[in-house]
Structures are given as structure tokens and as C-alpha cells.
Write a protein that holds these residues in place. Structure first.
Motif, PDB file in Angstrom:
ATOM      1  N   TYR A 199       0.829  -1.206   0.000  1.00 52.54           N
ATOM      2  CA  TYR A 199       0.000   0.000   0.000  1.00 52.54           C
ATOM      3  C   TYR A 199       0.866   1.260   0.000  1.00 52.54           C
ATOM      4  O   TYR A 199       0.608   2.198  -0.760  1.00 52.54           O
ATOM      5  CB  TYR A 199      -0.923  -0.014   1.221  1.00 52.54           C
ATOM      6  CG  TYR A 199      -1.788   1.208   1.325  1.00 52.54           C
ATOM      7  CD1 TYR A 199      -2.896   1.356   0.503  1.00 52.54           C
ATOM      8  CD2 TYR A 199      -1.511   2.209   2.237  1.00 52.54           C
ATOM      9  CE1 TYR A 199      -3.693   2.483   0.589  1.00 52.54           C
ATOM     10  CE2 TYR A 199      -2.297   3.335   2.325  1.00 52.54           C
ATOM     11  CZ  TYR A 199      -3.384   3.467   1.505  1.00 52.54           C
ATOM     12  OH  TYR A 199      -4.169   4.585   1.582  1.00 52.54           O
TER      13      TYR A 199
ATOM     14  N   SER B 147      -6.429  -1.170  -6.815  1.00 50.61           N
ATOM     15  CA  SER B 147      -6.031  -2.484  -6.297  1.00 50.61           C
ATOM     16  C   SER B 147      -5.651  -3.420  -7.440  1.00 50.61           C
ATOM     17  O   SER B 147      -4.745  -4.237  -7.307  1.00 50.61           O
ATOM     18  CB  SER B 147      -7.171  -3.102  -5.487  1.00 50.61           C
ATOM     19  OG  SER B 147      -7.468  -2.297  -4.382  1.00 50.61           O
TER      20      SER B 147
ATOM     21  N   LYS C  65      -8.676  -8.331  -4.671  1.00 52.42           N
ATOM     22  CA  LYS C  65      -9.682  -8.359  -3.601  1.00 52.42           C
ATOM     23  C   LYS C  65      -9.007  -8.335  -2.232  1.00 52.42           C
ATOM     24  O   LYS C  65      -9.472  -7.655  -1.316  1.00 52.42           O
ATOM     25  CB  LYS C  65     -10.545  -9.621  -3.760  1.00 52.42           C
ATOM     26  CG  LYS C  65     -11.618  -9.759  -2.725  1.00 52.42           C
ATOM     27  CD  LYS C  65     -12.772  -8.823  -2.999  1.00 52.42           C
ATOM     28  CE  LYS C  65     -13.950  -9.192  -2.132  1.00 52.42           C
ATOM     29  NZ  LYS C  65     -14.358  -8.127  -1.253  1.00 52.42           N
TER      30      LYS C  65
ATOM     31  N   ALA D 271      -7.808  -4.775  -1.745  1.00 53.40           N
ATOM     32  CA  ALA D 271      -8.944  -3.883  -1.485  1.00 53.40           C
ATOM     33  C   ALA D 271      -9.510  -4.111  -0.084  1.00 53.40           C
ATOM     34  O   ALA D 271      -9.852  -3.140   0.617  1.00 53.40           O
ATOM     35  CB  ALA D 271     -10.029  -4.100  -2.537  1.00 53.40           C
ATOM     36  N   ASP D 272      -9.604  -5.366   0.338  1.00 51.59           N
ATOM     37  CA  ASP D 272     -10.113  -5.657   1.685  1.00 51.59           C
ATOM     38  C   ASP D 272      -9.163  -5.127   2.758  1.00 51.59           C
ATOM     39  O   ASP D 272      -9.607  -4.641   3.796  1.00 51.59           O
ATOM     40  CB  ASP D 272     -10.316  -7.167   1.872  1.00 51.59           C
ATOM     41  CG  ASP D 272     -11.528  -7.680   1.133  1.00 51.59           C
ATOM     42  OD1 ASP D 272     -12.381  -6.858   0.705  1.00 51.59           O
ATOM     43  OD2 ASP D 272     -11.642  -8.915   0.965  1.00 51.59           O
TER      44      ASP D 272
ATOM     45  N   ARG E 158      -7.293  -2.459   2.529  1.00 46.99           N
ATOM     46  CA  ARG E 158      -7.546  -1.014   2.588  1.00 46.99           C
ATOM     47  C   ARG E 158      -8.841  -0.703   3.328  1.00 46.99           C
ATOM     48  O   ARG E 158      -8.900   0.211   4.132  1.00 46.99           O
ATOM     49  CB  ARG E 158      -7.650  -0.446   1.176  1.00 46.99           C
ATOM     50  CG  ARG E 158      -6.335  -0.323   0.481  1.00 46.99           C
ATOM     51  CD  ARG E 158      -6.558   0.259  -0.884  1.00 46.99           C
ATOM     52  NE  ARG E 158      -5.293   0.572  -1.512  1.00 46.99           N
ATOM     53  CZ  ARG E 158      -5.161   0.919  -2.763  1.00 46.99           C
ATOM     54  NH1 ARG E 158      -6.233   1.002  -3.531  1.00 46.99           N
ATOM     55  NH2 ARG E 158      -3.994   1.191  -3.256  1.00 46.99           N
ATOM     56  N   LYS E 159      -9.882  -1.504   3.049  1.00 46.85           N
ATOM     57  CA  LYS E 159     -11.171  -1.272   3.682  1.00 46.85           C
ATOM     58  C   LYS E 159     -11.109  -1.537   5.185  1.00 46.85           C
ATOM     59  O   LYS E 159     -11.643  -0.754   5.982  1.00 46.85           O
ATOM     60  CB  LYS E 159     -12.226  -2.175   3.033  1.00 46.85           C
ATOM     61  CG  LYS E 159     -13.624  -2.052   3.634  1.00 46.85           C
ATOM     62  CD  LYS E 159     -14.554  -3.052   3.016  1.00 46.85           C
ATOM     63  CE  LYS E 159     -14.100  -4.402   3.397  1.00 46.85           C
ATOM     64  NZ  LYS E 159     -14.886  -5.477   3.651  1.00 46.85           N
ATOM     65  N   ASP E 160     -10.436  -2.606   5.582  1.00 48.01           N
ATOM     66  CA  ASP E 160     -10.387  -3.006   6.986  1.00 48.01           C
ATOM     67  C   ASP E 160      -9.438  -2.197   7.831  1.00 48.01           C
ATOM     68  O   ASP E 160      -9.520  -2.202   9.058  1.00 48.01           O
ATOM     69  CB  ASP E 160     -10.019  -4.490   7.106  1.00 48.01           C
ATOM     70  CG  ASP E 160     -11.066  -5.396   6.475  1.00 48.01           C
ATOM     71  OD1 ASP E 160     -12.218  -4.947   6.296  1.00 48.01           O
ATOM     72  OD2 ASP E 160     -10.725  -6.550   6.144  1.00 48.01           O
TER      73      ASP E 160
ATOM     74  N   GLY F 201      -8.484   1.355   7.669  1.00 44.64           N
ATOM     75  CA  GLY F 201      -8.559   2.762   7.259  1.00 44.64           C
ATOM     76  C   GLY F 201      -7.669   3.626   8.097  1.00 44.64           C
ATOM     77  O   GLY F 201      -7.059   4.565   7.710  1.00 44.64           O
TER      78      GLY F 201
END
Length: 114
Positions: free
Chosen positions: A68, A79, A104, A107-108, A110-112, A114
Motif C-alpha cells: 500500500y 487495487s 480483492k 482492497a479488503d 484497505r477497507k479493513d 482505514g
């Protein structure tokens, strides 16, 4: 006079080049790796910072954080683009030890976190 020619694709060499030899001592990926190695990801609240004892092992959050940060410095936000970089970019191969998480997973992460 002819053109400068590169090596043939099937040409083998006596001394194969390692990833370590391809990355300069003062390269950005070495800085990212040293920075993330000093962080306590569990204390910072990263999800999955402690590996579970059962089930399929997941990716180390430190590896995904390094990916990241690399994407941030190289202005790669997607992603899917980061997934492609893992398979073609020597710098990312060195940074992640040739791991190639799918989009995926990236992306997960990054989402989890923050």
C-alpha cells in the motif's frame, strides 16, 4: 553499422541475477521495508495483525502495508494495478518476496485498515 542488440530471451547466464542485486542500497523500497519492520501493527490496530492458529494462513499485514505504501509513493491507487505490479515490477517483487496478492485481498486490506 548495426544496432545495439540485447540478450536473447533464451540466453542463459553463468551468474543469475538475484532480486537483491537489482535493487540499489538507497532505493525507496528498502526504506519502506525498514519503516514497516519497526512498526507494532497490533498496537496500531491493524486487523489480523496476529496470525490465527487454525485455518488457511493469510497474508501478513506488514506485507500488505508495504504494498500500500509503495502504491501511495508511486501514485498507484487501484487495487488491480497493484496486483499487476506484484507480477511485473521487480521493486515490488523484492519488497514482498515475490508474493502476489489478488486485487480483492488488497482492497479488503484497505477497507479493513482505514
Amino acid at each position: 553499422m548495426g544496432y545495439i542488440q540485447g540478450e536473447g530471451r533464451g540466453q542463459s547466464s553463468l551468474f543469475p541475477v538475484t532480486l537483491e542485486e537489482l535493487i540499489a542500497e538507497d532505493h525507496l523500497v528498502r526504506v519502506i521495508e525498514a519503516y514497516v519492520a519497526r512498526l507494532d501493527l497490533q498496537a496500531l490496530g491493524f486487523s489480523k495483525a496476529k496470525a490465527h492458529r487454525t485455518g488457511r494462513p493469510g497474508y501478513d499485514p506488514a506485507d500488505l502495508l508495504m504494498l500500500y505504501l509503495y502504491g501511495y509513493f508511486q501514485r498507484i491507487r487501484s487495487s488491480r494495478r497493484l496486483e499487476a505490479e506484484c507480477q511485473r515490477n521487480v521493486e515490488v517483487m523484492w519488497l514482498l518476496g515475490r508474493l502476489a496478492p489478488d486485487f480483492k485481498t488488497i482492497a479488503d486490506f484497505r477497507k479493513d485498515n482505514g
